[in-house]
Scaffold this motif. Sequence first.
Motif, PDB file in Angstrom:
ATOM      1  N   LYS A  64       0.839  -1.196   0.000  1.00  0.00           N
ATOM      2  CA  LYS A  64       0.000   0.000   0.000  1.00  0.00           C
ATOM      3  C   LYS A  64       0.879   1.254   0.000  1.00  0.00           C
ATOM      4  CE  LYS A  64      -4.160   0.476   2.167  1.00  0.00           C
ATOM      5  NZ  LYS A  64      -5.072   0.520   3.315  1.00  0.00           N
ATOM      6  N   LEU A  65       1.921   1.257   0.817  1.00  0.00           N
ATOM      7  CA  LEU A  65       2.847   2.384   0.873  1.00  0.00           C
ATOM      8  C   LEU A  65       3.510   2.604  -0.483  1.00  0.00           C
ATOM      9  CD1 LEU A  65       4.368   4.563   2.462  1.00  0.00           C
ATOM     10  CD2 LEU A  65       6.010   2.793   3.147  1.00  0.00           C
ATOM     11  N   SER A  66       3.867   1.534  -1.140  1.00  0.00           N
ATOM     12  CA  SER A  66       4.485   1.633  -2.465  1.00  0.00           C
ATOM     13  C   SER A  66       3.521   2.277  -3.453  1.00  0.00           C
ATOM     14  CB  SER A  66       4.894   0.237  -2.942  1.00  0.00           C
ATOM     15  OG  SER A  66       5.438   0.306  -4.228  1.00  0.00           O
ATOM     16  N   ARG A  67       2.270   1.842  -3.431  1.00  0.00           N
ATOM     17  CA  ARG A  67       1.269   2.434  -4.340  1.00  0.00           C
ATOM     18  C   ARG A  67       1.062   3.918  -4.027  1.00  0.00           C
ATOM     19  NH1 ARG A  67      -1.308  -2.517  -3.322  1.00  0.00           N
ATOM     20  NH2 ARG A  67      -2.722  -1.531  -1.839  1.00  0.00           N
ATOM     21  N   VAL A  68       0.998   4.264  -2.748  1.00  0.00           N
ATOM     22  CA  VAL A  68       0.811   5.672  -2.364  1.00  0.00           C
ATOM     23  C   VAL A  68       2.016   6.502  -2.802  1.00  0.00           C
ATOM     24  CG1 VAL A  68       0.671   7.229  -0.375  1.00  0.00           C
ATOM     25  CG2 VAL A  68      -0.793   5.221  -0.470  1.00  0.00           C
ATOM     26  N   ASN A  69       3.222   5.957  -2.623  1.00  0.00           N
ATOM     27  CA  ASN A  69       4.423   6.684  -3.043  1.00  0.00           C
ATOM     28  C   ASN A  69       4.433   6.919  -4.549  1.00  0.00           C
ATOM     29  OD1 ASN A  69       5.681   7.187  -0.582  1.00  0.00           O
ATOM     30  ND2 ASN A  69       6.731   5.227  -0.566  1.00  0.00           N
ATOM     31  N   GLU A  70       4.028   5.911  -5.324  1.00  0.00           N
ATOM     32  CA  GLU A  70       3.967   6.071  -6.781  1.00  0.00           C
ATOM     33  C   GLU A  70       2.940   7.134  -7.166  1.00  0.00           C
ATOM     34  OE1 GLU A  70       3.152   2.146  -8.274  1.00  0.00           O
ATOM     35  OE2 GLU A  70       5.116   1.388  -7.656  1.00  0.00           O
ATOM     36  N   SER A  71       1.785   7.072  -6.542  1.00  0.00           N
ATOM     37  CA  SER A  71       0.740   8.055  -6.819  1.00  0.00           C
ATOM     38  C   SER A  71       1.203   9.455  -6.426  1.00  0.00           C
ATOM     39  CB  SER A  71      -0.537   7.687  -6.055  1.00  0.00           C
ATOM     40  OG  SER A  71      -1.507   8.699  -6.190  1.00  0.00           O
ATOM     41  N   LEU A  72       1.836   9.553  -5.278  1.00  0.00           N
ATOM     42  CA  LEU A  72       2.332  10.844  -4.805  1.00  0.00           C
ATOM     43  C   LEU A  72       3.373  11.407  -5.762  1.00  0.00           C
ATOM     44  CD1 LEU A  72       2.286  12.961  -2.557  1.00  0.00           C
ATOM     45  CD2 LEU A  72       3.984  11.599  -1.341  1.00  0.00           C
ATOM     46  N   ALA A  73       4.265  10.563  -6.255  1.00  0.00           N
ATOM     47  CA  ALA A  73       5.288  11.022  -7.204  1.00  0.00           C
ATOM     48  C   ALA A  73       4.638  11.557  -8.480  1.00  0.00           C
ATOM     49  CB  ALA A  73       6.249   9.878  -7.522  1.00  0.00           C
ATOM     50  N   ARG A  74       3.616  10.846  -8.979  1.00  0.00           N
ATOM     51  CA  ARG A  74       2.914  11.319 -10.186  1.00  0.00           C
ATOM     52  C   ARG A  74       2.233  12.661  -9.924  1.00  0.00           C
ATOM     53  NH1 ARG A  74       1.301   5.947 -10.338  1.00  0.00           N
ATOM     54  NH2 ARG A  74      -0.748   6.495  -9.542  1.00  0.00           N
ATOM     55  N   ARG A  75       1.598  12.778  -8.768  1.00  0.00           N
ATOM     56  CA  ARG A  75       0.890  14.023  -8.456  1.00  0.00           C
ATOM     57  C   ARG A  75       1.865  15.183  -8.242  1.00  0.00           C
ATOM     58  NH1 ARG A  75      -4.686  12.938  -6.803  1.00  0.00           N
ATOM     59  NH2 ARG A  75      -4.999  10.688  -6.825  1.00  0.00           N
ATOM     60  N   LEU A  76       2.986  14.911  -7.612  1.00  0.00           N
ATOM     61  CA  LEU A  76       3.990  15.964  -7.422  1.00  0.00           C
ATOM     62  C   LEU A  76       4.536  16.434  -8.767  1.00  0.00           C
ATOM     63  CD1 LEU A  76       5.919  14.592  -4.301  1.00  0.00           C
ATOM     64  CD2 LEU A  76       4.509  16.656  -4.394  1.00  0.00           C
ATOM     65  N   ALA A  77       4.762  15.496  -9.681  1.00  0.00           N
ATOM     66  CA  ALA A  77       5.237  15.864 -11.017  1.00  0.00           C
ATOM     67  C   ALA A  77       4.180  16.696 -11.743  1.00  0.00           C
ATOM     68  CB  ALA A  77       5.580  14.609 -11.815  1.00  0.00           C
ATOM     69  N   ALA A  78       2.920  16.298 -11.622  1.00  0.00           N
ATOM     70  CA  ALA A  78       1.833  17.047 -12.262  1.00  0.00           C
ATOM     71  C   ALA A  78       1.744  18.455 -11.674  1.00  0.00           C
ATOM     72  CB  ALA A  78       0.501  16.310 -12.097  1.00  0.00           C
ATOM     73  N   ARG A  79       1.898  18.569 -10.349  1.00  0.00           N
ATOM     74  CA  ARG A  79       1.849  19.892  -9.716  1.00  0.00           C
ATOM     75  C   ARG A  79       3.004  20.761 -10.208  1.00  0.00           C
ATOM     76  NH1 ARG A  79       2.375  20.515  -3.344  1.00  0.00           N
ATOM     77  NH2 ARG A  79       4.527  20.049  -3.881  1.00  0.00           N
ATOM     78  N   ALA A  80       4.184  20.163 -10.359  1.00  0.00           N
ATOM     79  CA  ALA A  80       5.328  20.914 -10.871  1.00  0.00           C
ATOM     80  C   ALA A  80       5.048  21.403 -12.288  1.00  0.00           C
ATOM     81  CB  ALA A  80       6.586  20.048 -10.825  1.00  0.00           C
ATOM     82  N   ASP A  81       4.379  20.559 -13.109  1.00  0.00           N
ATOM     83  CA  ASP A  81       3.993  20.980 -14.461  1.00  0.00           C
ATOM     84  C   ASP A  81       3.010  22.147 -14.406  1.00  0.00           C
ATOM     85  OD1 ASP A  81       5.606  19.057 -15.614  1.00  0.00           O
ATOM     86  OD2 ASP A  81       3.970  17.625 -15.969  1.00  0.00           O
ATOM     87  N   PHE A  82       2.044  22.078 -13.503  1.00  0.00           N
ATOM     88  CA  PHE A  82       1.099  23.189 -13.330  1.00  0.00           C
ATOM     89  C   PHE A  82       1.850  24.461 -12.939  1.00  0.00           C
ATOM     90  CE2 PHE A  82      -2.391  20.065 -12.938  1.00  0.00           C
ATOM     91  CZ  PHE A  82      -3.387  20.716 -13.627  1.00  0.00           C
ATOM     92  N   ASP A  83       2.747  24.346 -11.959  1.00  0.00           N
ATOM     93  CA  ASP A  83       3.505  25.519 -11.499  1.00  0.00           C
ATOM     94  C   ASP A  83       4.294  26.144 -12.644  1.00  0.00           C
ATOM     95  OD1 ASP A  83       2.529  25.120  -8.937  1.00  0.00           O
ATOM     96  OD2 ASP A  83       4.374  24.176  -8.184  1.00  0.00           O
ATOM     97  N   ARG A  84       4.959  25.292 -13.460  1.00  0.00           N
ATOM     98  CA  ARG A  84       5.751  25.789 -14.575  1.00  0.00           C
ATOM     99  C   ARG A  84       4.842  26.470 -15.602  1.00  0.00           C
ATOM    100  NH1 ARG A  84       6.032  23.534 -18.982  1.00  0.00           N
ATOM    101  NH2 ARG A  84       5.634  21.422 -18.251  1.00  0.00           N
ATOM    102  N   THR A  85       3.720  25.833 -15.937  1.00  0.00           N
ATOM    103  CA  THR A  85       2.802  26.408 -16.919  1.00  0.00           C
ATOM    104  C   THR A  85       2.227  27.735 -16.428  1.00  0.00           C
ATOM    105  OG1 THR A  85       2.231  24.198 -17.713  1.00  0.00           O
ATOM    106  CG2 THR A  85       0.675  25.966 -18.222  1.00  0.00           C
ATOM    107  N   ILE A  86       1.865  27.782 -15.149  1.00  0.00           N
ATOM    108  CA  ILE A  86       1.323  29.028 -14.590  1.00  0.00           C
ATOM    109  C   ILE A  86       2.371  30.129 -14.639  1.00  0.00           C
ATOM    110  CG2 ILE A  86       0.573  30.113 -12.424  1.00  0.00           C
ATOM    111  CD1 ILE A  86      -0.876  27.412 -11.799  1.00  0.00           C
ATOM    112  N   ALA A  87       3.609  29.815 -14.261  1.00  0.00           N
ATOM    113  CA  ALA A  87       4.675  30.822 -14.268  1.00  0.00           C
ATOM    114  C   ALA A  87       4.933  31.323 -15.688  1.00  0.00           C
ATOM    115  CB  ALA A  87       5.947  30.240 -13.659  1.00  0.00           C
ATOM    116  N   GLU A  88       4.987  30.413 -16.662  1.00  0.00           N
ATOM    117  CA  GLU A  88       5.216  30.815 -18.052  1.00  0.00           C
ATOM    118  C   GLU A  88       4.061  31.667 -18.578  1.00  0.00           C
ATOM    119  OE1 GLU A  88       5.779  27.120 -20.129  1.00  0.00           O
ATOM    120  OE2 GLU A  88       7.812  26.833 -19.337  1.00  0.00           O
ATOM    121  N   THR A  89       2.835  31.277 -18.236  1.00  0.00           N
ATOM    122  CA  THR A  89       1.663  32.021 -18.685  1.00  0.00           C
ATOM    123  C   THR A  89       1.620  33.414 -18.062  1.00  0.00           C
ATOM    124  OG1 THR A  89       0.452  29.944 -18.931  1.00  0.00           O
ATOM    125  CG2 THR A  89      -0.865  31.944 -18.841  1.00  0.00           C
TER     126      THR A  89
END
Length: 115
Positions: free
Chosen positions: A53-78
């Motif tokens: 379960k911890l492994s699945r949560v860590n994988e999900s968290l990593a994907r979400r953190l990457a997505a948030r970083a993409d949002f942050d970059r897109t917002i800053a560029e915009t």
Amino acid sequence: MTQQGAALQTYNNELVKCIEELCSKREELNQLIQQEEAEKTRLQHDIRVLTEKLSRVNESLARRLAARADFDRTIAETEAAYMKILESSQTLLSVLKKETGNLTKATEPRSSKDH
């Protein structure tokens, strides 16, 4: 000899009683061991489940953190691009006002003083 026989019988009885007590204590200990082994098995299973379960949560968290970083970059560029648009609009407005003022002066009828 009867006394020795009686003493021997007493020792034998006590020896049998001690052996029975040892066997009884061993059985109690054996039951405790079995209970702890069962608990150990349950805990190992729980650890396996929680680790997965911890492994699945860590994988999900990593994907979400990457997505948030993409949002942050897109917002800053915009936002940066939007600021450039605002600056360009302000410059354009300023130039347009200046040109409008010049055109207005050029198209005004000349006063009698200008002749």
